[in-house]
Design an enzyme around this catalytic site. Structure first.
Site, PDB file in Angstrom:
ATOM      1  N   HIS A   1       0.840  -1.198   0.000  1.00 25.44           N
ATOM      2  CA  HIS A   1       0.000   0.000   0.000  1.00 25.44           C
ATOM      3  C   HIS A   1       0.886   1.264   0.000  1.00 25.44           C
ATOM      4  CE1 HIS A   1      -3.342   2.651   1.525  1.00 25.44           C
ATOM      5  NE2 HIS A   1      -2.303   3.264   2.093  1.00 25.44           N
ATOM      6  N   GLU A   2       1.918   1.263   0.849  1.00 26.20           N
ATOM      7  CA  GLU A   2       2.823   2.415   0.919  1.00 26.20           C
ATOM      8  C   GLU A   2       3.573   2.603  -0.395  1.00 26.20           C
ATOM      9  OE1 GLU A   2       2.758   4.570   3.303  1.00 26.20           O
ATOM     10  OE2 GLU A   2       1.390   3.362   4.498  1.00 26.20           O
TER      11      GLU A   2
ATOM     12  N   GLU B   1      -5.896   6.982  -0.946  1.00 27.32           N
ATOM     13  CA  GLU B   1      -5.886   5.753  -0.148  1.00 27.32           C
ATOM     14  C   GLU B   1      -6.495   4.596  -0.936  1.00 27.32           C
ATOM     15  OE1 GLU B   1      -4.271   5.230   2.617  1.00 27.32           O
ATOM     16  OE2 GLU B   1      -3.621   7.304   2.466  1.00 27.32           O
TER      17      GLU B   1
ATOM     18  N   ASP C   1      -4.609   1.228  -2.019  1.00 25.09           N
ATOM     19  CA  ASP C   1      -5.192  -0.083  -1.729  1.00 25.09           C
ATOM     20  C   ASP C   1      -5.302  -0.903  -3.019  1.00 25.09           C
ATOM     21  OD1 ASP C   1      -5.420   0.358   0.954  1.00 25.09           O
ATOM     22  OD2 ASP C   1      -7.589   0.661   0.984  1.00 25.09           O
TER      23      ASP C   1
HETATM   24 ZN   LIG Z   1      -2.109   5.206   2.742  1.00 23.42          ZN
END
Ligand SMILES: [Zn+2]
Length: 411
Positions: A276-277, A354, A358
């Site tokens: 995710h990062e 985000e 994801d």
């Molecule tokens: Zn994030």
């Protein structure tokens, strides 16, 4: 506009800002007892759920009390002519505009920090302690305070001094110079955050060799991400709450994992969080965020340059000798509705990012471990699983767990 009208506008802005926030918080709190969505019914067992309910309610009550205290403090300070008083003290010590501004803000910041310290003490050593989150010792608490003040006076002081200095020689055109300096320092701090700022507060060690590191490296290789810097930070020194983040760019880019994250999550879940990062980096979110925040700073400085020369700003706060620093305070209060708006837009963008990060983790790694990792983190942090829509819209930088779950499991 005459100073008296502006005085009442300033008070109204402060009160309205407070009231809107209270209404939002109240709305959110009214939904604490909503049934937990079926998709999330494995986040808490019965006991943990009851505990999370008590935690949310206690945090909510504490928020009402501490924000009411801050409101009373701010209004009291303005009404009882606190600003002219502090301005007078600063002027009795120096007659250099840079020093006057530094002393002025120094007294106000230190004073308000000291007055609100009992609240942060209570929050850490009573509430967080009661729910088993707190790991901070009293010594760390005070050392953090001292270091915070020191950093604030160095970085904040330098920026303030430069602003006043630019205003002195460039007048209303100061904002251009200020923007260049602030943009450069933002890039610099972002780039060297992990090297310069983090070590003041925490210990960082490279992630040790072993199966976790191997899994992370083989994932990074599979997405063509050059990752030399994976660090573990001793978050457990202060709290049991876990986290992971990305910082820097170019050769300075690194991923930092809290030691609490490594303890709480399975290796696959940690790799998913890391994926995710990496998604944030690959999708250029770091650069976009930095650019947007520099543009916002530019807009703020430009607006400031239009008004700060007007003596009415200082007079509205009861200060007879107009000055840049008092104008800055009045402007800061009047600007707060605009900053609420830009904050809201930033949160909107952030929540979109985000989802994208994801999606990246889902496409390049796997959705399941990310879902179970996020559920564990929410459970361990006693997170609110039923936040109110309006509250989310304004305050959340991340989508609520249910929305992330649905996005990650959609066909
Ligand atoms: Zn994030």
């Amino acid at each position: 506009m005459n100073p008296e009208t502006l005085y009442y506008i300033i008070l109204a802005v402060i009160v309205l800002d407070f009231l809107i926030d209270k209404v939002l918080n109240h709305l959110n709190a009214k939904h604490f007892d909503d049934p937990v969505p079926r998709e999330l019914d494995d986040v808490y067992d019965d006991e943990a759920y009851q505990k999370s309910q008590r935690y949310k309610k206690e945090r909510y009550r504490f928020g009402v009390i501490s924000s009411s205290f801050s409101l009373a403090l701010t209004l009291g300070f303005i009404i009882l002519d606190g600003f002219p008083w502090v301005d007078g003290i600063a002027r009795s010590i120096s007659d250099n505009p840079i020093w006057i501004a530094l002393i002025f803000f120094g007294i106000i910041m230190l004073g308000s920090d000291l007055l609100t310290t009992p609240f942060s003490w209570y929050s850490t050593f009573v509430i967080e302690e009661k729910y088993g989150f707190n790991k901070t010792t009293k010594k760390t608490f005070w050392l953090d305070k001292l270091k915070g003040w020191l950093m604030m006076s160095l970085i904040g002081g330098a920026i303030l001094a430069v602003l006043v200095w630019f205003y002195d020689f460039a007048g209303d055109g100061f904002w251009w110079y200020a923007l260049v300096v602030m943009a450069l320092s933002a890039v610099f701090i972002n780039m060297f955050y992990a090297r310069l700022i983090v070590p003041i507060f925490n210990k960082q060690t490279p992630l040790e060799e072993g199966s976790l590191r191997n899994k992370i490296e083989s994932y990074a290789q599979s997405v063509g991400f050059k990752l030399d810097n994976i660090f573990v930070i001793d978050g457990s020194k202060r709290s049991t709450k876990a986290n992971a983040y990305f910082s820097g760019f170019g050769s300075e880019k690194r991923i930092t994992l809290f030691d609490t994250l490594i303890n709480d999550l399975e290796e696959e879940e940690i790799v998913a969080v890391l994926a995710h990062e990496v998604g944030h980096y690959k999708k250029k979110h770091i650069i976009v965020n930095l650019t947007v925040s520099i543009l916002t700073t530019g807009f703020t400085l430009w607006l400031l340059s239009l008004f700060v020369g007007s003596p009415v700003l200082s007079q509205a706060l009861g200060v007879e000798i107009p000055s840049f620093h008092v104008g800055l305070v009045a402007f800061g209060i009047l600007y707060s509705p605009i900053s609420e708006l830009t904050g809201l837009i930033m949160n909107l963008i952030s929540r979109k990012f985000e989802y994208q990060a994801d999606d990246f983790a889902r496409e390049t790694y796997s959705a399941q471990p990310l879902i179970s990792g996020l559920k564990k983190l929410s459970g361990n942090n006693l997170s609110n699983l039923t936040p109110h829509k309006a509250y989310v819209f304004i305050h959340y930088s991340h989508p609520p767990l249910l929305q992330r779950y649905r996005n990650l499991t959609r066909a």
